[in-house]
Design an enzyme around this catalytic site. Sequence first.
Site, PDB file in Angstrom:
ATOM      1  CG  ASP A  11      -8.080  -4.878   1.447  1.00  0.00           C
ATOM      2  OD1 ASP A  11      -9.068  -4.393   2.041  1.00  0.00           O
ATOM      3  OD2 ASP A  11      -7.962  -4.871   0.203  1.00  0.00           O
ATOM      4  CE1 TYR A  66      -3.447  -2.749   0.873  1.00  0.00           C
ATOM      5  CE2 TYR A  66      -4.615  -0.667   0.880  1.00  0.00           C
ATOM      6  CZ  TYR A  66      -4.628  -2.038   0.810  1.00  0.00           C
ATOM      7  OH  TYR A  66      -5.815  -2.700   0.678  1.00  0.00           O
ATOM      8  CG  ASP A  92     -13.687  -7.179   1.709  1.00  0.00           C
ATOM      9  OD1 ASP A  92     -13.603  -6.407   2.697  1.00  0.00           O
ATOM     10  OD2 ASP A  92     -14.042  -6.799   0.571  1.00  0.00           O
ATOM     11  CE  LYS A 138       2.272 -18.056  -1.698  1.00  0.00           C
ATOM     12  NZ  LYS A 138       1.435 -19.276  -1.738  1.00  0.00           N
ATOM     13  CG  ASP A 195      -1.700 -20.439  -0.498  1.00  0.00           C
ATOM     14  OD1 ASP A 195      -1.208 -20.294   0.638  1.00  0.00           O
ATOM     15  OD2 ASP A 195      -1.158 -21.130  -1.386  1.00  0.00           O
TER      16      ASP A 195
HETATM   17  C1  IPM Z   1     -10.521  -1.206   3.503  1.00  0.00           C
HETATM   18  C2  IPM Z   1     -10.728  -0.729   2.088  1.00  0.00           C
HETATM   19  C3  IPM Z   1      -9.561   0.172   1.689  1.00  0.00           C
HETATM   20  C4  IPM Z   1      -8.283  -0.645   1.764  1.00  0.00           C
HETATM   21  C5  IPM Z   1      -9.732   0.834   0.304  1.00  0.00           C
HETATM   22  C6  IPM Z   1     -10.996   1.649   0.225  1.00  0.00           C
HETATM   23  C7  IPM Z   1      -8.532   1.653  -0.085  1.00  0.00           C
HETATM   24  O1  IPM Z   1     -10.882  -1.800   1.225  1.00  0.00           O
HETATM   25  O2  IPM Z   1     -10.441  -0.358   4.416  1.00  0.00           O
HETATM   26  O3  IPM Z   1     -10.453  -2.412   3.707  1.00  0.00           O
HETATM   27  O4  IPM Z   1      -7.927  -1.342   0.809  1.00  0.00           O
HETATM   28  O5  IPM Z   1      -7.633  -0.601   2.804  1.00  0.00           O
HETATM   29 MG    MG Z   2     -10.929  -3.675   2.150  1.00  0.00          MG
END
Ligand code: IPM
Ligand code: MG
Length: 358
Positions: free
Chosen positions: A245, A142, A249, A189, A221
């Site tokens: 990240d 990032y 999700d 990884k 993975d």
């Molecule tokens: C999160 C989001 C952000 C990230 C995006 C919006 C840049 O997905 O906070 O998880 O990747 O960190």
């Molecule tokens: Mg995210």
Amino acid sequence: MKKHILVVPGDGIGAEVTTIGKQVLEAIAQKFGHEFTYDEALIGHVAIEATGSPLPDETLTKMRAADAILFGAVGHPKYDNDPTAKVRPEQGLLQMRKELGLYANLRPIKLFDELLDASSIKPEILRGADILFFRELTGDVYFGKRERLDEGNTAYDTMIYSKYEVERIVRKAFEAARTRNKRLCSVDKANVLESSRLWREVVQAIAPEYADVQVEHQFIDAAAMLLIKDPKRFDVVVTGNLFGDILTDEASQIAGSMGMLASASVGDNTGVYEPIHGSAHDITGKGVANPLASVLSVALMLDISFGLKAEAEAVVSAVDAVLKAGYRTRDIASPTTQPEYVLGTDAMGQQILQLLQA
Ligand code: IPM
Ligand code: MG
């Protein structure tokens, strides 16, 4: 207790959900006799429109002056399919994380029993799952050097970590594991990446200081697979920025919906509390967004930044009670939910407030 809270709604549904979050803060202040003051600031697409910058100086100044920040979301679809855009809403978010030194992102994944059937994973796999993610937030790919070469035809991003960056997040994760089930899974990884080998080395070096915590290492993975196969095997998970990240999700599906998940970004200064969901422009302005992630972010703020445990618990209990009473927003409703129990953003907020004001 006196506290000054900056509300930063950002883009899309951010304004709708933080409005409810702020009302919950105020209800808690009334109930427990605290004095909270508030201010607002711009970030993301709305900030670009108003000032040209995704993180205006004025916002940053207000952020530094606040005791905690209630954050909404950033993003706008117009940038998503425009890779050439020079200024992007997400830059505001990333710059905020860097400027405020928010290196630890805590994402608790806890399934409310009432939502067992809102997930696409089988209830018997899910029941009892309770994971706390520590995602490193100010390093990795990032923030590493990135560039276009070869007249734009080649591009690279650098995955980079320094020892101190790994150490401080890993220590936070170990400390948390101690207060929970004493299991820590570090995800990397290391079979391929040098930065991951450094990561693993640091975890191994620190582990003896926390001999009461059982440590395991998983490759990203395999971790992604195990998370769906057997979420209960995890207690605390610590990982880098990009892996965290993606993994969180995925983990949101364990909690039924992204609309339920809160997060805390902390470092050495002001903490930022926000839903893990994005700006969701597809439902913006329709009044259907689930405000519970913002409400649960308030609970994290009360607990982590202010040390107000009873107040935090009151918020979580209110969410629990409203779900037990059968109320749902659209994203967590099941085919058997009666239509009169499917609430919009404000009506769901009202249910929570009524309980807190009782
Ligand atoms: C999160 C989001 C952000 C990230 C995006 C919006 C840049 O997905 O906070 O998880 O990747 O960190
Ligand atoms: Mg995210």
